[in-house]
Design an enzyme around this catalytic site. Sequence first.
Site, PDB file in Angstrom:
ATOM      1  CE  LYS A   1      -4.144  -1.895   0.089  1.00  0.00           C
ATOM      2  NZ  LYS A   1      -5.105  -1.727  -1.026  1.00  0.00           N
TER       3      LYS A   1
ATOM      4  CD  GLU B   1     -10.285   3.231   0.326  1.00  0.00           C
ATOM      5  OE1 GLU B   1      -9.551   2.337  -0.140  1.00  0.00           O
ATOM      6  OE2 GLU B   1     -10.151   4.435   0.032  1.00  0.00           O
TER       7      GLU B   1
ATOM      8  CB  SER C   1      -0.252  -8.132  -1.116  1.00  0.00           C
ATOM      9  OG  SER C   1      -1.139  -8.913  -0.323  1.00  0.00           O
TER      10      SER C   1
END
Length: 724
Positions: free
Chosen positions: A408, A430, A697
């Site tokens: 991210k 969000e 991830s």
Amino acid sequence: MAEQLKSVFRNANKEGRRAFVAYVTVGFPTIEDTVDVMLGLEAGGTDVIELGIPFTDPIADGPTIQKANTIALNNGVNITIALQLVRDARKRGLKAPVVFMGYYNPMLAYGDDNLIRDSKEAGVNGFIICDLPPEEAIRFRKTCSAGGLSYIPLIAPSTSDARMKFLCGIADSFIYVVSRMGVTGVTGAISTAIPELCAKVHKYGGDTPIAVGFGVSTRADFLAIGENAEGVVIGSQIITTLANAEPSKRAEEIKKYVASVVGRDINAPTTRQVGLDEAIGASAIEGDVGVSAPTAVITEKDAAKVDLVGGIEAMAAEEPVNPNIIPARFGEFGGQYVPEVLMDCLRELEHGFNEANNDPKFWEEFRSYYPYMGRPGHLHLAERLTEHAGGANIWLKREDLNHTGSHKINNALGQILVARRLGKTEIIAETGAGQHGVATATVCAKFGMKCTVFMGAEDVRRQALNVFRIKLLGASVVAVEAGTRTLRDAVNEALRFWVTNLDTTHYIIGSAIGPHPFPTIVRTFQSVIGNETKEQMQRLRGKLPDAVVACVGGGSNCVGMFYPFSKDPSVKLLGVEAGGDGIDTDRHSATLSGGTKGVLHGVRTYVLQNKEGQITDTHSVSAGLDYPGVGPELSSWKDSNRAKFIAATDADAFLGFKLLSELEGIIPALESAHAIYGGMELAKTMKKDEDIVICLSGRGDKDVQSVAEELPRLGPKIGWDLRF
């Protein structure tokens, strides 16, 4: 049917008054109340009734209408019921024109042709669709016109001149003008910018009347707005009046309220013919808008034949030309299905991103933060996992080793650099699993920007560690109690907040979802994953991998891994979705495996929805995959067969989590565990000299508590028991 709408404004003008347009949600407070309420609205002096079609995930509705939507949906309202209620109202004598107003997805699910046909038969006169982009509006307007119904466009204070010309050009009865930026139901003084806005709309709209709404609730508001417009719209206050009324008096209270706004004597007979002179005289005595000539008047002549395609081409031609402009769609997927108030901000964002993307200095600045981010990321062979699977070599792309513990940070860092170039001072985001929230809070701390993170209340509970991390970084966390209290609801609230704070705020969407240009922005910054993988595999193996694998929620890590390989046909692309309890149940989040085409959060893509176009609840043991939509580029790859998508159940993900932990000493995020499971299953079908790269991830610290809580339920399914 459209002609009746025109005559309303024409007659109001002849009578020296402004038309009153009332919004009410169909089926609120109950289905049984709706016909009586419609008749009460008309009896009180309503000229046009906007019948709101409820949708599970509206972007620009304020709390009052949101609540009404939820109640109506819980009452079982759908378009079929709405049509029947209009029929019933017509049978009971309703004469006022009725306009369906709502978001596009329920109408899309019903089918445009079916909707126009059935609406005409039921007595509906037209449509206001809050989130229909121009290219779709052209097609829908043509269908409406063929059926004799009206399409009413929306114009906001932020609407560009070129876009305003186009929207005015397709109006065939009246134009709905949003008086201020923000969501419905905003209270406060009437905007001083209304005269200028209305004058501009009249300039482009010619004889087409306008009705102004948003933030209007009193007779004083009605009179003030009426100085500049031919019609005035009230919605939220009508909903509030209904909610506060005694059940047996709802229709009567609505009648009284409307009469108080328009200045009608409700004790006077309502069925006699009123002479023109008498009507004008009464209006003047009551202190209404008087007999002054209106700004515009509809004539008997129709709105003329509009060159629709030419209009949209002209709109595009008048926008600044950028040779490096990015496409808004991926085949049929993508687009900008958003309320008009967001269009200017999206245009600003697209322009700013295009400039940054084509500026070498921007990318130099981005790469200058690689040491801070932990890039380049590592790629290594998972030897014991490979041995266990017994097939192809399994390589791990270690995004879990990035600063903040996931991929991210790639997107958060890139977007905040764009936001700074745009002069924004505040950031919202969000988050589901909390990783995007942590990454966004991190970069906001780095650059000294205010940060607010929206998170579903259920995710706040199951991701308590990340909530604390976000707060440690100086950001605020807003728990969303609405809906399913998960990622989807966090996106809804973040979008609503953004609508009301566009000037100062940038929304860093964490996944490859949302309206254009967000999917492309996220993909661009996350493509560092696939680009590095390509270079590293060439260096380590002298060739491209035979397959790459990633988990899929909204799709950020997946599109980032897949995109650099999308034009390499020798490389298989496998996305692994959250199968929950199984895609044969209603407890899963496998959008591409079990969804259908629709519109959600501003984008046309695959979504999880019922047959009526309402978004359904989702489930996954992984908070980050618990979302009912997916990125439009992934939808395009699904339909073109460029990528394959499968679903891993909660139990499958636990098996992936267990094996990577025990065999490689790496505790993965539950999101990544889905990819681990899918990658192992794929490896078993491949040769031992072939290579698979799995995008790991994120790391699993955040999920340890969730695994412990779910282990009694899921552990027995995979033979995993950690009881001491």
